[in-house]
Scaffold this active site. Sequence first.
Site, short mmCIF file in Angstrom:
data_model
loop_
_atom_site.label_atom_id
_atom_site.label_comp_id
_atom_site.label_asym_id
_atom_site.label_seq_id
_atom_site.Cartn_x
_atom_site.Cartn_y
_atom_site.Cartn_z
N ARG A 98 -25.23 -5.94 8.23
CA ARG A 98 -24.70 -7.24 7.82
C ARG A 98 -24.87 -8.29 8.91
O ARG A 98 -24.61 -9.46 8.68
CB ARG A 98 -23.22 -7.09 7.44
CG ARG A 98 -22.95 -5.95 6.46
CD ARG A 98 -21.52 -5.94 5.99
NE ARG A 98 -21.32 -6.91 4.93
CZ ARG A 98 -20.14 -7.13 4.33
NH1 ARG A 98 -19.06 -6.49 4.74
NH2 ARG A 98 -20.04 -8.01 3.37
N LYS A 114 0.84 -1.19 0.00
CA LYS A 114 0.00 0.00 0.00
C LYS A 114 0.88 1.24 0.00
O LYS A 114 1.89 1.31 0.70
CB LYS A 114 -0.92 0.01 1.22
CG LYS A 114 -2.16 -0.86 1.03
CD LYS A 114 -3.29 -0.43 1.93
CE LYS A 114 -4.57 -1.18 1.57
NZ LYS A 114 -5.72 -0.73 2.35
N GLU A 147 -18.80 -8.89 10.94
CA GLU A 147 -19.85 -8.23 11.71
C GLU A 147 -20.78 -9.24 12.40
O GLU A 147 -21.21 -9.03 13.53
CB GLU A 147 -20.66 -7.30 10.81
CG GLU A 147 -19.89 -6.11 10.29
CD GLU A 147 -19.14 -6.40 8.99
OE1 GLU A 147 -18.53 -5.47 8.44
OE2 GLU A 147 -19.18 -7.56 8.53
#
Length: 634
Positions: A391, A277, A363
Amino acid sequence: MALLETIESPADLRRLPRAQLSQLAEELRAYVLDSVSRTGGHLSSNLGTVELTIALHYVYNTPHDRLVWDVGHQTYPHKILTGRRDRMGTLRQLGGLSGFPRRDESEFDTFGTAHSSTSISAALGMAVASQRKGEDRKAVAIIGDGAMTAGMAFEALNNAGVAEADLLVILNDNDMSISPPVGALNRYLAQLMSGQFYAAAKNVGKNVLKVAPPLFELAKRFEEHAKGMVVPATLFEKFGFNYIGPIDGHDLESLVPTLENIRHLKGPQFLHVVTKKGQGYKLAEADPVAYHGPGKFDPAVGLVKPATPPKTTFTQVFGHWLCDMAAQDQRLVGITPAMREGSGLVEFEQRFPDRYFDVGIAEQHAVTFAAGLACEGMKPVVAIYSTFLQRAYDQLIHDVALQNLPVVFALDRAGLVGADGATHAGAYDIAYLRCIPNVSIACPADENECRKLLTTAFEQDHPVAVRYPRGAGVGAVVEPGLQALPFGKGEVRRERTGAEGSAPKGIAILAFGTLLHPALQAAERLDATVVNMRWAKPLDTALLLEVARTHEALVTVEEGCVPGGAGSAVGEALQAAGVLKPVLHLGLPDTFIEHGDPAKLLSLQGLDAAGIEQSVRERFGALVARAPSLKVVG
């Protein structure tokens, strides 16, 4: 940018000699950096996918072949190469390009994404559809190592391994999601690249063969195919995938031929690509979290602290409250599904590491994990975005509410979120929570009230959600201490003049959450009563009925969807009490709200002071004061 300016579509890219791809990558990376520095947006992730994006569009016949980008916040290079380069200046602005893939934006955006771990399921569906229709079409899912830890990704892998469809899953392994990835699977992926046997075999082979270039090239190609035998790739092979990798995701000389070979293979393929990244921009490489989603900045200087301290955000208020409450109550545990920074848990992790749990992008697990803790006498606080709690809806109902367990849900990003758009807007939490038995919903109007209502929620013996928006509020002074507010009770914040007397007169505005403040501004023009309701469930019905008795009409205001929202709760309560009263419901309409400046978006929905006043005058003009109206913005 001479080469990049010739690319208007991937068809132009595929006409380039392979030798020019490295130059294109340099130009594309520079363009991404310059573009994001001007508009703000996701940076680190996009700098890390430049070569992979080029290689995919170079090898695959897009858009005929389908690329599905998981989450999709790393698709700026993809947008630039697919005819949207000249519109990058509108990124994440009202009427401009989305920060995520959108099917209605480009035929190259084959599937809309923004939440994680959906790519493999979607790409498998596309692959199976192509198979059934007899089409020669490839489907590719590009998923990060953080998203790969989610259960939905493994559900899809489990299905894909027996579906026998031509699917390629690319694991973009950059060892960093928004928060550092956690869990056993992440440790396993890290071992793939750090094993001593693999590293030694790789280095010895290259040192021996580098004096003989033809043999070295042959070994390099063999390595690309055989790494799966050198490293422990058993996990993905057991799912039925042909595992290839890991390979350098910034080496086009490895990426392109590897993808060309895979494109001709049948059945489920798994390519492990390692990227960095922030690649190519040293500041982002050194701190990819800070440069994950920066605002506008000067690339030559990097991010700088503002000259004046910004207002305290609701997220920070929550983070401070969590630490203070944890210091007072040893039962408190904090849980986040991979959003440590976004949900304000950095200080909590540092101060209470044994009571901090980042469960990864999971979640459903986060909610049921909290339920298990609550069963054993702990007091779990789940810090989660409103849009992410969606979710885990079954777990919320079945595992928490049905058992009436004392779990606090700190719902960040309630309401509109601005540049991230509809996928991240917390528009539905009041509606989807208030229909569940045992669940209460608090709607603080400002930062100080947020802290107090969090304390109130924590004191309850049943599930309570406290919803608050992204960013700062009105700048209310946050009082120290852990004082609570009365459970389920609102307050009158403004009374209309001449309210005395037995006959009902004028308008009362019932505000839920931070829209109390534009409602107060509008009320000055309308000479209306304003009630800070504070709770969407339970409603303060005693206060509601008293206000209904003394006013001719009511207006409800909320930064949430009107269908099924807090205003609907008011209507239901009045009906149950046999009270007939005209009610105007103001809130988010039954449509998805696009990305843009939050204040502008609220204005367009009529939820600023001017919009509230205008709506009330249009509906109840004869009942309001004749004061000159506010100028309507937009």
